[in-house]
Design a protein around this motif. Sequence first.
Motif, mmCIF file in Angstrom:
data_model
loop_
_atom_site.group_PDB
_atom_site.id
_atom_site.type_symbol
_atom_site.label_atom_id
_atom_site.label_comp_id
_atom_site.label_asym_id
_atom_site.label_seq_id
_atom_site.Cartn_x
_atom_site.Cartn_y
_atom_site.Cartn_z
ATOM 1 N N MET A 18 0.616 -1.290 0.182
ATOM 2 C CA MET A 18 -0.215 -0.239 -0.346
ATOM 3 C C MET A 18 1.228 1.298 0.230
ATOM 4 S SD MET A 18 -3.209 0.398 0.263
ATOM 5 C CE MET A 18 -4.485 0.927 0.781
ATOM 6 N N GLU A 19 1.936 1.014 1.130
ATOM 7 C CA GLU A 19 2.933 2.537 0.597
ATOM 8 C C GLU A 19 3.163 2.543 -0.119
ATOM 9 O OE1 GLU A 19 6.784 3.598 3.172
ATOM 10 O OE2 GLU A 19 4.709 3.179 4.647
ATOM 11 N N ARG A 20 4.098 1.103 -0.813
ATOM 12 C CA ARG A 20 4.924 1.608 -2.320
ATOM 13 C C ARG A 20 4.184 1.866 -3.484
ATOM 14 N NH1 ARG A 20 8.217 -2.945 -5.666
ATOM 15 N NH2 ARG A 20 7.546 -1.579 -7.457
ATOM 16 N N ASP A 21 2.274 2.072 -3.651
ATOM 17 C CA ASP A 21 1.703 2.592 -4.360
ATOM 18 C C ASP A 21 1.367 3.918 -3.839
ATOM 19 O OD1 ASP A 21 1.468 -0.126 -5.141
ATOM 20 O OD2 ASP A 21 -0.594 -1.156 -4.586
ATOM 21 N N GLU A 22 1.589 4.001 -3.047
ATOM 22 C CA GLU A 22 0.893 5.417 -2.504
ATOM 23 C C GLU A 22 2.600 5.969 -3.214
ATOM 24 O OE1 GLU A 22 -1.049 8.947 -1.946
ATOM 25 O OE2 GLU A 22 -1.569 6.706 -1.731
ATOM 26 N N HIS A 23 3.489 5.625 -2.704
ATOM 27 C CA HIS A 23 5.024 6.304 -3.640
ATOM 28 C C HIS A 23 5.334 6.381 -4.634
ATOM 29 C CE1 HIS A 23 8.778 7.299 -2.997
ATOM 30 N NE2 HIS A 23 9.377 6.617 -3.715
ATOM 31 N N LEU A 24 4.741 5.535 -5.808
ATOM 32 C CA LEU A 24 4.395 5.770 -7.071
ATOM 33 C C LEU A 24 3.151 6.372 -7.555
ATOM 34 C CD1 LEU A 24 4.899 1.846 -7.462
ATOM 35 C CD2 LEU A 24 6.570 2.881 -8.281
ATOM 36 N N ARG A 25 2.380 7.123 -6.950
ATOM 37 C CA ARG A 25 1.759 7.832 -7.837
ATOM 38 C C ARG A 25 2.181 9.203 -7.084
ATOM 39 N NH1 ARG A 25 -3.505 4.929 -8.267
ATOM 40 N NH2 ARG A 25 -4.013 3.230 -7.075
ATOM 41 N N GLN A 26 2.593 10.023 -5.832
ATOM 42 C CA GLN A 26 3.319 10.718 -5.954
ATOM 43 C C GLN A 26 4.288 10.922 -6.813
ATOM 44 O OE1 GLN A 26 2.996 13.245 -3.513
ATOM 45 N NE2 GLN A 26 4.127 13.637 -4.088
ATOM 46 N N GLU A 27 5.547 9.744 -7.494
ATOM 47 C CA GLU A 27 6.728 10.297 -8.365
ATOM 48 C C GLU A 27 5.555 10.552 -9.329
ATOM 49 O OE1 GLU A 27 9.748 6.721 -8.509
ATOM 50 O OE2 GLU A 27 9.862 6.755 -6.263
ATOM 51 N N LEU A 28 4.644 9.798 -9.642
ATOM 52 C CA LEU A 28 3.824 9.652 -11.134
ATOM 53 C C LEU A 28 3.199 11.536 -11.062
ATOM 54 C CD1 LEU A 28 2.958 8.990 -13.266
ATOM 55 C CD2 LEU A 28 0.847 7.647 -12.384
ATOM 56 N N ASP A 29 2.381 11.704 -9.750
ATOM 57 C CA ASP A 29 2.724 12.971 -9.996
ATOM 58 C C ASP A 29 3.051 14.186 -10.420
ATOM 59 O OD1 ASP A 29 -0.427 12.325 -9.481
ATOM 60 O OD2 ASP A 29 -0.616 12.615 -7.518
ATOM 61 N N ASP A 30 4.900 14.194 -9.680
ATOM 62 C CA ASP A 30 5.949 15.023 -9.601
ATOM 63 C C ASP A 30 5.976 14.771 -10.470
ATOM 64 O OD1 ASP A 30 6.074 15.210 -6.955
ATOM 65 O OD2 ASP A 30 7.633 14.309 -6.275
ATOM 66 N N PHE A 31 6.164 13.396 -11.848
ATOM 67 C CA PHE A 31 6.447 13.418 -12.984
ATOM 68 C C PHE A 31 5.658 14.359 -13.789
ATOM 69 C CE2 PHE A 31 6.435 11.587 -17.157
ATOM 70 C CZ PHE A 31 7.423 11.708 -17.393
ATOM 71 N N LYS A 32 4.401 14.115 -13.567
ATOM 72 C CA LYS A 32 3.283 15.315 -14.672
ATOM 73 C C LYS A 32 3.825 16.892 -14.466
ATOM 74 C CE LYS A 32 -0.234 11.525 -14.836
ATOM 75 N NZ LYS A 32 -0.874 11.010 -14.299
ATOM 76 N N LYS A 33 3.757 16.795 -13.331
ATOM 77 C CA LYS A 33 3.928 18.342 -12.434
ATOM 78 C C LYS A 33 5.603 19.271 -13.481
ATOM 79 C CE LYS A 33 1.839 18.453 -8.396
ATOM 80 N NZ LYS A 33 2.075 18.979 -6.786
ATOM 81 N N GLU A 34 6.467 18.485 -13.497
ATOM 82 C CA GLU A 34 7.477 18.682 -14.076
ATOM 83 C C GLU A 34 7.759 18.749 -16.110
ATOM 84 O OE1 GLU A 34 11.934 19.778 -14.142
ATOM 85 O OE2 GLU A 34 10.174 19.722 -12.711
ATOM 86 N N LYS A 35 7.009 17.903 -16.606
ATOM 87 C CA LYS A 35 6.419 17.452 -18.345
ATOM 88 C C LYS A 35 5.613 18.517 -18.424
ATOM 89 C CE LYS A 35 3.967 14.516 -20.625
ATOM 90 N NZ LYS A 35 3.051 13.455 -20.985
#
Length: 120
Positions: free
Chosen positions: A1-18
């Motif tokens: 569960m914690e890993r999924d949340e971490h991956l979602r956070q990384e994906l959100d950060d990537f989208k913001k940077e993009k």
Amino acid sequence: MERDEHLRQELDDFKKEKERIRNIVGEIGGKNNKQHKIVSFVFIILIGILLVLGVVLGKITIFLTLEIVVVLGIFKIIWMFYESQRASHFQFWILNSLEFRLNEMDRKVKRIEKMLKEKE
């Protein structure tokens, strides 16, 4: 569960940077910006004035009017090529920087893997 949340956070950060990079490239010339619209408007106004002076009012010969309009059109095309080249150069610079950083990170990961294998 914690890993999924971490991956979602990384994906959100990537989208913001993009999105941030897309906006920067758009400001440089990748999209229609305010400067491009102003220059296009000026060219259209100049061509319109020349056509009115030459064709409607007869102040300038029609042949001279057409020659000046063609020259203005050529200048506009040259300016568009310049803007496109500038945007392409900036995009290349960004991609080159990203590639350099990825290669650097790859070397670090390989070095860490090697160190871990040696410790085992």
